[in-house]
Design a protein around this motif. Sequence first.
Motif, PDB file in Angstrom:
ATOM      1  N   LEU A  38      35.181 -35.716 -44.170  1.00 33.90           N
ATOM      2  CA  LEU A  38      33.718 -35.771 -44.090  1.00 33.90           C
ATOM      3  C   LEU A  38      33.252 -37.124 -43.570  1.00 33.90           C
ATOM      4  CD1 LEU A  38      32.812 -33.983 -47.447  1.00 33.90           C
ATOM      5  CD2 LEU A  38      32.733 -33.029 -45.128  1.00 33.90           C
ATOM      6  N   ASP A  39      33.984 -38.181 -43.933  1.00 38.38           N
ATOM      7  CA  ASP A  39      33.599 -39.520 -43.505  1.00 38.38           C
ATOM      8  C   ASP A  39      33.696 -39.673 -41.988  1.00 38.38           C
ATOM      9  OD1 ASP A  39      32.619 -42.055 -44.299  1.00 38.38           O
ATOM     10  OD2 ASP A  39      34.608 -42.905 -43.908  1.00 38.38           O
ATOM     11  N   LYS A  40      34.629 -38.989 -41.346  1.00 37.55           N
ATOM     12  CA  LYS A  40      34.730 -39.035 -39.879  1.00 37.55           C
ATOM     13  C   LYS A  40      33.459 -38.487 -39.231  1.00 37.55           C
ATOM     14  CE  LYS A  40      39.732 -38.687 -39.742  1.00 37.55           C
ATOM     15  NZ  LYS A  40      40.879 -37.853 -39.399  1.00 37.55           N
ATOM     16  N   LEU A  41      32.978 -37.361 -39.749  1.00 41.04           N
ATOM     17  CA  LEU A  41      31.730 -36.788 -39.233  1.00 41.04           C
ATOM     18  C   LEU A  41      30.552 -37.703 -39.546  1.00 41.04           C
ATOM     19  CD1 LEU A  41      32.315 -33.051 -40.185  1.00 41.04           C
ATOM     20  CD2 LEU A  41      32.115 -33.980 -37.865  1.00 41.04           C
ATOM     21  N   ASP A  42      30.572 -38.305 -40.714  1.00 41.94           N
ATOM     22  CA  ASP A  42      29.509 -39.226 -41.099  1.00 41.94           C
ATOM     23  C   ASP A  42      29.479 -40.441 -40.166  1.00 41.94           C
ATOM     24  OD1 ASP A  42      27.395 -40.127 -42.848  1.00 41.94           O
ATOM     25  OD2 ASP A  42      28.842 -41.483 -43.775  1.00 41.94           O
ATOM     26  N   ASP A  43      30.645 -40.944 -39.793  1.00 39.41           N
ATOM     27  CA  ASP A  43      30.711 -42.074 -38.857  1.00 39.41           C
ATOM     28  C   ASP A  43      30.124 -41.693 -37.499  1.00 39.41           C
ATOM     29  OD1 ASP A  43      31.891 -43.656 -40.805  1.00 39.41           O
ATOM     30  OD2 ASP A  43      33.930 -43.445 -40.000  1.00 39.41           O
ATOM     31  N   GLU A  44      30.441 -40.481 -37.035  1.00 39.51           N
ATOM     32  CA  GLU A  44      29.876 -39.993 -35.768  1.00 39.51           C
ATOM     33  C   GLU A  44      28.357 -39.902 -35.865  1.00 39.51           C
ATOM     34  OE1 GLU A  44      31.567 -36.365 -34.090  1.00 39.51           O
ATOM     35  OE2 GLU A  44      33.484 -36.876 -35.040  1.00 39.51           O
ATOM     36  N   LEU A  45      27.889 -39.366 -36.979  1.00 39.78           N
ATOM     37  CA  LEU A  45      26.449 -39.208 -37.184  1.00 39.78           C
ATOM     38  C   LEU A  45      25.756 -40.566 -37.189  1.00 39.78           C
ATOM     39  CD1 LEU A  45      24.264 -37.021 -37.765  1.00 39.78           C
ATOM     40  CD2 LEU A  45      24.572 -37.565 -40.178  1.00 39.78           C
ATOM     41  N   LEU A  46      26.334 -41.529 -37.867  1.00 40.16           N
ATOM     42  CA  LEU A  46      25.758 -42.870 -37.915  1.00 40.16           C
ATOM     43  C   LEU A  46      25.639 -43.457 -36.504  1.00 40.16           C
ATOM     44  CD1 LEU A  46      24.761 -45.363 -39.458  1.00 40.16           C
ATOM     45  CD2 LEU A  46      27.163 -46.034 -39.722  1.00 40.16           C
ATOM     46  N   ALA A  47      26.684 -43.307 -35.707  1.00 41.18           N
ATOM     47  CA  ALA A  47      26.654 -43.830 -34.338  1.00 41.18           C
ATOM     48  C   ALA A  47      25.575 -43.143 -33.511  1.00 41.18           C
ATOM     49  CB  ALA A  47      28.025 -43.657 -33.687  1.00 41.18           C
ATOM     50  N   GLY A  72      20.356 -43.245 -30.915  1.00 47.19           N
ATOM     51  CA  GLY A  72      19.230 -42.377 -30.584  1.00 47.19           C
ATOM     52  C   GLY A  72      19.644 -41.117 -29.844  1.00 47.19           C
ATOM     53  N   ASP A  73      20.903 -40.720 -29.964  1.00 45.54           N
ATOM     54  CA  ASP A  73      21.430 -39.524 -29.304  1.00 45.54           C
ATOM     55  C   ASP A  73      20.989 -38.280 -30.074  1.00 45.54           C
ATOM     56  OD1 ASP A  73      22.908 -37.429 -28.224  1.00 45.54           O
ATOM     57  OD2 ASP A  73      24.852 -38.385 -28.504  1.00 45.54           O
ATOM     58  N   GLY A  74      19.825 -37.745 -29.713  1.00 47.28           N
ATOM     59  CA  GLY A  74      19.248 -36.607 -30.432  1.00 47.28           C
ATOM     60  C   GLY A  74      20.111 -35.369 -30.441  1.00 47.28           C
ATOM     61  N   ALA A  75      20.676 -35.013 -29.292  1.00 49.88           N
ATOM     62  CA  ALA A  75      21.513 -33.804 -29.209  1.00 49.88           C
ATOM     63  C   ALA A  75      22.798 -33.983 -30.018  1.00 49.88           C
ATOM     64  CB  ALA A  75      21.833 -33.479 -27.757  1.00 49.88           C
ATOM     65  N   GLY A  76      23.422 -35.143 -29.890  1.00 52.78           N
ATOM     66  CA  GLY A  76      24.640 -35.414 -30.654  1.00 52.78           C
ATOM     67  C   GLY A  76      24.360 -35.453 -32.143  1.00 52.78           C
ATOM     68  N   PHE A  77      23.251 -36.063 -32.513  1.00 55.58           N
ATOM     69  CA  PHE A  77      22.832 -36.118 -33.909  1.00 55.58           C
ATOM     70  C   PHE A  77      22.698 -34.718 -34.497  1.00 55.58           C
ATOM     71  CE2 PHE A  77      18.908 -35.363 -36.336  1.00 55.58           C
ATOM     72  CZ  PHE A  77      19.271 -35.906 -37.559  1.00 55.58           C
ATOM     73  N   THR A 134      14.916 -34.572 -39.180  1.00 53.31           N
ATOM     74  CA  THR A 134      14.774 -35.215 -37.875  1.00 53.31           C
ATOM     75  C   THR A 134      15.612 -36.487 -37.822  1.00 53.31           C
ATOM     76  OG1 THR A 134      12.909 -36.602 -38.534  1.00 53.31           O
ATOM     77  CG2 THR A 134      12.389 -34.369 -37.706  1.00 53.31           C
ATOM     78  N   LEU A 135      15.798 -36.971 -36.626  1.00 55.38           N
ATOM     79  CA  LEU A 135      16.514 -38.223 -36.413  1.00 55.38           C
ATOM     80  C   LEU A 135      15.834 -39.350 -37.191  1.00 55.38           C
ATOM     81  CD1 LEU A 135      18.871 -39.446 -34.669  1.00 55.38           C
ATOM     82  CD2 LEU A 135      17.146 -39.955 -32.979  1.00 55.38           C
ATOM     83  N   ASP A 136      14.509 -39.408 -37.156  1.00 55.03           N
ATOM     84  CA  ASP A 136      13.775 -40.446 -37.879  1.00 55.03           C
ATOM     85  C   ASP A 136      13.931 -40.321 -39.393  1.00 55.03           C
ATOM     86  OD1 ASP A 136      12.875 -41.774 -35.611  1.00 55.03           O
ATOM     87  OD2 ASP A 136      11.028 -40.602 -35.498  1.00 55.03           O
ATOM     88  N   GLU A 137      13.937 -39.107 -39.910  1.00 51.65           N
ATOM     89  CA  GLU A 137      14.120 -38.911 -41.351  1.00 51.65           C
ATOM     90  C   GLU A 137      15.494 -39.401 -41.797  1.00 51.65           C
ATOM     91  OE1 GLU A 137      11.224 -35.042 -42.113  1.00 51.65           O
ATOM     92  OE2 GLU A 137      13.296 -34.705 -41.454  1.00 51.65           O
ATOM     93  N   VAL A 138      16.507 -39.094 -41.004  1.00 48.50           N
ATOM     94  CA  VAL A 138      17.861 -39.540 -41.351  1.00 48.50           C
ATOM     95  C   VAL A 138      17.967 -41.057 -41.186  1.00 48.50           C
ATOM     96  CG1 VAL A 138      20.308 -39.355 -40.765  1.00 48.50           C
ATOM     97  CG2 VAL A 138      18.894 -37.297 -40.889  1.00 48.50           C
ATOM     98  N   ARG A 139      17.302 -41.590 -40.200  1.00 40.54           N
ATOM     99  CA  ARG A 139      17.269 -43.047 -40.017  1.00 40.54           C
ATOM    100  C   ARG A 139      16.703 -43.717 -41.281  1.00 40.54           C
ATOM    101  NH1 ARG A 139      15.183 -43.414 -34.593  1.00 40.54           N
ATOM    102  NH2 ARG A 139      17.243 -43.555 -33.715  1.00 40.54           N
TER     103      ARG A 139
END
Length: 97
Positions: free
Chosen positions: A21-30, A35-40, A76-81
């Motif tokens: 799960l941490d691998k996916l979390d690291d990707e999400l953080l990046a 600001g990669d909306g589609a990747g997020f 949203t990206l902003d909410e997760v930010r």
Amino acid sequence: MIVRIMGEGQVEVADRHFPELDKLDDELLAEVQSGDGAGFRRTLHALLDKVRELGEPLPDDSLEPSELILPAPDATLDEVRELLASAEPDTGLIPPV
């Protein structure tokens, strides 16, 4: 660890699954940081799907305290930010186990 997905409920996830799960979390953080909306969106759904897959759902009437709270699938990206801003720097949504 008891994990809550906002708007869905709780699952219990064994500690042995957190490196995956941490691998996916690291990707999400990046993706949030860049600001990669589609990747997020793709990675958030992959992370939540993996939590659902690996976790055992708790009964709806269970009142266990959540040790980890993850955003809803439609966050949203902003909410997760904002969620990340309240976490330890560069740790993502999932703290090191």
